[in-house]
Design a protein around this motif. Structure first.
Motif, short mmCIF file in Angstrom:
data_model
loop_
_atom_site.label_atom_id
_atom_site.label_comp_id
_atom_site.label_asym_id
_atom_site.label_seq_id
_atom_site.Cartn_x
_atom_site.Cartn_y
_atom_site.Cartn_z
N VAL A 1 8.06 1.05 0.52
CA VAL A 1 6.66 0.93 0.94
C VAL A 1 5.78 0.44 -0.20
O VAL A 1 5.90 0.92 -1.34
CB VAL A 1 6.15 2.30 1.44
N GLU B 1 2.85 1.22 -1.55
CA GLU B 1 1.97 2.38 -1.39
C GLU B 1 0.50 2.03 -1.58
O GLU B 1 -0.38 2.57 -0.89
CB GLU B 1 2.38 3.49 -2.36
N ILE C 1 6.73 5.93 9.00
CA ILE C 1 7.47 5.55 7.80
C ILE C 1 8.96 5.59 8.12
O ILE C 1 9.39 6.24 9.06
CB ILE C 1 7.15 6.47 6.60
N ILE D 1 11.73 7.09 0.48
CA ILE D 1 10.32 7.33 0.82
C ILE D 1 9.89 8.71 0.34
O ILE D 1 8.97 9.32 0.90
CB ILE D 1 10.09 7.20 2.34
N VAL E 1 6.17 8.93 -0.43
CA VAL E 1 5.23 8.23 0.46
C VAL E 1 4.38 9.21 1.27
O VAL E 1 3.17 9.04 1.41
CB VAL E 1 5.99 7.27 1.39
N GLU F 1 8.11 10.14 10.83
CA GLU F 1 9.22 9.54 10.09
C GLU F 1 10.33 9.17 11.07
O GLU F 1 10.86 10.03 11.77
CB GLU F 1 9.76 10.48 9.02
#
Length: 406
Positions: free
Chosen positions: A105, A107, A128, A137, A140, A155
């Motif tokens: 990701v 971020e 995500i 992740i 994240v 998720e």
């Protein structure tokens, strides 16, 4: 010379017969119970649905029921239509965020999007995903909650499904987990939705065309593997296509069928994990050692390992083709005009099926060039429990051979 004889020359033997090998006995488990109990032990609630898009739709309904404010979904740009449509058919706006070339990701980009949405007095819902188990992740969720405490995190754990004790416990900030079970095993249907609070609504029950068509198709595929009847192959492939077409984009979520629940109640899960890990390790090594590695194709980072055991059981092993390099180095007219889809067909003619994951929308590709490039150039190899080391060697050999023929 046949592939078998070529392998013998190379000293690679596909052994048939000889002494038995000793396989350690392992306890058979109920996958539904494993997921349910892991959720319950961590104060979570699990429901089992027909497919991944039903699981996402089921979660979307729960979010709508529990939130009076307007919501907006932030989705990784590398997201197939079946992940996006359950929100869109409910009138929820979907926006995309950026990923790196390794599918981690971005971020900074994501948190900026979250802040902008929260500033409009809209609740951000962020999906995500740890792509292929290698795009960690871990931080994240914290970054999302730091940006907006009221943000809702979903998720998608489809690619790391078999380690619920890791993703449920690790990502305690996630409000929901969703994952497709049928992508891992030969079952007609199956997916899981897990929530940090009790689900408000129930799913539909009863027989559906989706489950009926897929059940018939999977039975016919078993017959085809036994007798090689090409007409049967064409028929079961049409049944599978018709089954997908029968879905309503997760608008009407159904519970998983009793047929699948019964099958999932008696699995050698440890054997499934071990076989997938061994296949992944062998194929990854073979692909990395091949002459055209990092020229004709690249690999994602290897799934992190701890004490020689992969952190997550591998789902598939993707490669990203460099079509421009393949065209430049080609010695045939066909090679100079090769496409990703054309190369996929060449592999399929030799029995290696490497599906495309996933075609994405123009909006998603425009948002993230990395996701667009991955979607346009990747192929994914099956490394699951149906196969052995010898199958992985054959995959690598055919890939090398087809690249050399361009």
């Amino acid at each position: 010379m046949s592939e078998v004889l070529k392998n013998e020359v190379r000293g690679i033997m596909y052994e048939i017969g000889s002494e038995f090998n000793f396989e350690k006995a392992s306890r058979r488990q109920d996958l539904v119970a494993l997921l349910s109990e892991t959720a319950q032990n961590n104060d979570r609630y699990a429901e089992f649905l027909r497919c991944g898009r039903d699981a996402i739709g089921f979660v979307a309904d729960d979010i709508i029921a529990k939130n009076k404010d307007e919501i907006r979904v932030l989705m990784p740009a590398l997201a197939c239509d079946s992940m996006v449509r359950p929100f869109e058919v409910r009138g929820i706006k979907v926006e995309y965020y950026k990923l790196s070339p390794e599918l981690t990701v971005d971020e900074g980009y994501l948190t900026e999007k979250i802040n902008n949405i929260a500033g409009e007095k809209i609740t951000p819902v962020v999906l995500i995903m740890n792509f292929f188990g290698s795009a960690g992740i871990a931080n994240v969720s914290k970054a999302i909650k730091d940006a907006c405490r009221g943000a809702i995190i979903i998720e998608d754990v489809t690619h790391i499904l078999l380690e619920p004790e890791k993703y449920i416990v690790k990502d305690i900030l996630a409000d929901y987990h969703v994952g497709s079970i049928r992508k891992w095993l030969g079952v007609p249907d199956g997916a899981v939705a897990i929530s940090s609070t009790e689900f408000v609504m129930g799913a539909l029950t009863g027989e559906t065309d989706f489950t009926g068509l897929r059940t018939e198709a999977l039975i016919e595929k078993s017959e085809y593997l036994d007798n090689g009847d090409q007409e049967l192959k064409a028929h079961f492939r049409k049944l599978l296509s018709d089954a997908e077409d029968s879905l309503s984009d997760g608008l009407d979520p159904y519970h998983m069928s009793d047929v699948s629940a019964e099958y999932l109640s008696d699995l050698n899960i440890e054997n499934i994990k071990n076989r997938r890990r061994a296949n992944y390790k062998n194929l990854y090594r073979l692909l990395k050692e091949a002459p055209l590695f990092d020229k004709a194709y690249r690999l994602l980072p290897e799934i992190p390992a701890n004490n020689d055991e992969y952190e997550y059981t591998p789902f598939m092993l993707p490669i990203v083709l460099d079509i421009d390099f393949m065209k430049r180095s080609a010695i045939t007219d066909e090679g100079k005009n090769i496409t990703r889809d054309g190369f996929e067909r060449r592999l399929a003619k030799r029995g290696v099926y490497a599906p495309v994951l996933w075609p994405i929308s123009k909006e998603a590709a425009d948002t993230c060039a990395n996701s667009g490039s991955f979607s346009d150039n990747m192929l994914a190899f099956w490394i699951d429990q149906r196969y052995s080391r010898f199958d992985m060697e054959r995959v690598a050999e055919i890939l090398r051979d087809e690249l050399s023929r361009l």
